[in-house]
Scaffold this active site. Structure first.
Site, PDB file in Angstrom:
ATOM      1  N   PRO A 119       0.839  -1.195   0.000  1.00  0.00           N
ATOM      2  CA  PRO A 119       0.000   0.000   0.000  1.00  0.00           C
ATOM      3  C   PRO A 119       0.874   1.244   0.000  1.00  0.00           C
ATOM      4  O   PRO A 119       1.831   1.333   0.754  1.00  0.00           O
ATOM      5  CB  PRO A 119      -0.788  -0.124   1.292  1.00  0.00           C
ATOM      6  CG  PRO A 119      -0.615  -1.520   1.751  1.00  0.00           C
ATOM      7  CD  PRO A 119       0.700  -1.965   1.222  1.00  0.00           C
ATOM      8  N   GLU A 120       0.533   2.177  -0.849  1.00  0.00           N
ATOM      9  CA  GLU A 120       1.242   3.452  -0.885  1.00  0.00           C
ATOM     10  C   GLU A 120       0.420   4.475  -0.117  1.00  0.00           C
ATOM     11  O   GLU A 120      -0.599   4.143   0.484  1.00  0.00           O
ATOM     12  CB  GLU A 120       1.475   3.862  -2.339  1.00  0.00           C
ATOM     13  CG  GLU A 120       2.194   2.762  -3.127  1.00  0.00           C
ATOM     14  CD  GLU A 120       2.480   3.135  -4.579  1.00  0.00           C
ATOM     15  OE1 GLU A 120       2.653   4.326  -4.872  1.00  0.00           O
ATOM     16  OE2 GLU A 120       2.529   2.223  -5.415  1.00  0.00           O
TER      17      GLU A 120
ATOM     18  N   HIS B   2      -2.708 -16.044   8.812  1.00  0.00           N
ATOM     19  CA  HIS B   2      -1.964 -14.780   8.770  1.00  0.00           C
ATOM     20  C   HIS B   2      -2.645 -13.630   9.515  1.00  0.00           C
ATOM     21  O   HIS B   2      -2.290 -12.484   9.304  1.00  0.00           O
ATOM     22  CB  HIS B   2      -1.657 -14.337   7.337  1.00  0.00           C
ATOM     23  CG  HIS B   2      -1.018 -15.408   6.499  1.00  0.00           C
ATOM     24  ND1 HIS B   2       0.139 -16.055   6.870  1.00  0.00           N
ATOM     25  CD2 HIS B   2      -1.390 -15.956   5.325  1.00  0.00           C
ATOM     26  CE1 HIS B   2       0.448 -16.954   5.934  1.00  0.00           C
ATOM     27  NE2 HIS B   2      -0.461 -16.909   4.998  1.00  0.00           N
TER      28      HIS B   2
ATOM     29  N   ARG C 167       2.779 -11.908   3.779  1.00  0.00           N
ATOM     30  CA  ARG C 167       4.216 -11.858   3.516  1.00  0.00           C
ATOM     31  C   ARG C 167       5.027 -11.339   4.695  1.00  0.00           C
ATOM     32  O   ARG C 167       6.253 -11.403   4.671  1.00  0.00           O
ATOM     33  CB  ARG C 167       4.472 -11.000   2.271  1.00  0.00           C
ATOM     34  CG  ARG C 167       3.955 -11.676   1.030  1.00  0.00           C
ATOM     35  CD  ARG C 167       4.090 -10.797  -0.176  1.00  0.00           C
ATOM     36  NE  ARG C 167       5.470 -10.602  -0.552  1.00  0.00           N
ATOM     37  CZ  ARG C 167       5.857  -9.826  -1.569  1.00  0.00           C
ATOM     38  NH1 ARG C 167       4.961  -9.178  -2.260  1.00  0.00           N
ATOM     39  NH2 ARG C 167       7.115  -9.702  -1.853  1.00  0.00           N
TER      40      ARG C 167
ATOM     41  N   ARG D 206      21.582  15.124  -9.425  1.00  0.00           N
ATOM     42  CA  ARG D 206      21.428  13.692  -9.147  1.00  0.00           C
ATOM     43  C   ARG D 206      21.545  12.884 -10.425  1.00  0.00           C
ATOM     44  O   ARG D 206      20.887  13.163 -11.412  1.00  0.00           O
ATOM     45  CB  ARG D 206      20.077  13.430  -8.467  1.00  0.00           C
ATOM     46  CG  ARG D 206      19.990  13.993  -7.064  1.00  0.00           C
ATOM     47  CD  ARG D 206      20.951  13.307  -6.128  1.00  0.00           C
ATOM     48  NE  ARG D 206      20.646  11.893  -5.961  1.00  0.00           N
ATOM     49  CZ  ARG D 206      19.959  11.412  -4.937  1.00  0.00           C
ATOM     50  NH1 ARG D 206      19.528  12.203  -3.977  1.00  0.00           N
ATOM     51  NH2 ARG D 206      19.707  10.124  -4.864  1.00  0.00           N
TER      52      ARG D 206
END
Length: 283
Positions: free
Chosen positions: A2-3, A100, A119, A162
DNA sequence: ATGGGGGCCTGCCGGC
DNA sequence: TGCCGGCAGGCCCCCA
């Protein structure tokens, strides 16, 4: 996984069940996720009132009446399930335990929050609220992309010189905090910038254009999450994922959606991560 | 300091 | 149908 928009959606979904409520009991079903849980976590949560839920980058912070803050990270596969909410926002009864289900918070108000993470890249920690910002996971984070500190001059300065691809630079949480693979791809698409281009070699004008575009991409996704949140409430209370219409992410081989562009979406791998972009209109 | 790659875990999906 | 490789939205750590 999730962002920022997904984490914000989760925070909003948890708020009615948790804010102002008391944690009656915490079931901690294993000793760790990505890292060991803090010593005595279950006991340190028990009986505490949740004063408020905040978000920093992809982290959720639950401030407790004990002057401690519960830090939650969903990793790649972490999900939150809210059930039995007494306000009636969530219709479903408490579900049967699933594989889980690592941590379950039983609220005194009858709500139950289940953290499920196959995970186990997720994390939980407890820290003193007063120094929460100094936590190792938070200390080096860059500005919030939706906050005032993230502006055009800041981004120009951070990208100057950069040599890294712009894709990697925007994924760097020290430069801006909360973007992940999907929304970097989407923002670069909207900006017409190739993910392969070196960050320091993009014109100042184009770098500046990225700032409002990143904000828009995230706001659109949060809005979409908000609407799916209403569906979740009617359905099963599961938080953490929602459907969103992406322009490039996971659209390899499909036609570019930009007006007048004849290109197709290509996938490449940059530092081990998939990048999706239109080879025609992203330069 | 900077940039790149490996590794952590489990589940799923496509190809043979 | 079964097995196997590849892949997954994050993040830390190590190396050059």
């Amino acid at each position: 996984m999730p962002e920022l928009p997904e984490v914000e959606t989760v925070r909003r979904g948890l708020a009615p069940a948790m804010e102002g409520g008391v944690i009656a009991r915490a079931d901690v079903n294993r000793p760790d996720l990505r890292w060991p849980f803090p010593t005595g976590m279950a006991l340190r949560l028990t009986g505490k009132t949740v004063l408020g839920l905040r978000r920093r980058s992809k982290y959720i912070l639950a401030d407790l009446s004990s002057n401690e803050t519960l830090l939650i990270h969903l990793g790649m596969s972490g999900r939150m399930l809210v059930s039995g909410d007494p306000l009636g926002d969530f219709v479903r009864d408490h579900p049967a335990p699933q594989k889980h289900d690592h941590v379950v918070l039983h609220m005194e108000n009858g709500a139950r929050i289940t953290f499920n993470d196959p995970r186990r890249f997720g994390a939980m920690d407890l820290l003193r609220t007063a120094v929460a910002d100094e936590h190792p996971l938070l200390a080096k984070l860059g500005p919030e992309p939706l906050g005032n500190a993230f502006d055009e001059s800041y981004l120009v300065a951070r990208l100057e010189g950069r040599n890294t691809p712009i894709k990697s630079a925007l994924l760097d949480q020290r430069i801006v905090a909360g973007l992940g693979n999907i929304y970097v791809c989407e923002a670069l698409y909207r900006a017409g910038i190739s993910p392969l281009r070196k960050a320091g070699k993009i014109s100042e004008q184009r770098v500046r254009s990225l700032v409002p575009i990143i904000r828009d991409v995230l706001r659109d996704a949060i809005e979409a999450g908000g609407s799916s949140l209403r569906d979740f409430r009617q359905a099963d209370g599961e938080l953490g994922y929602f459907q969103h219409r992406f322009d490039v992410y996971d659209r390899e081989g499909m036609p570019c959606r930009r007006e007048g562009c004849e290109g197709h979406i290509v996938r490449t791998v940059q530092s081990g991560r998939s990048s999706f972009y239109c080879g025609q209109c992203q330069r």
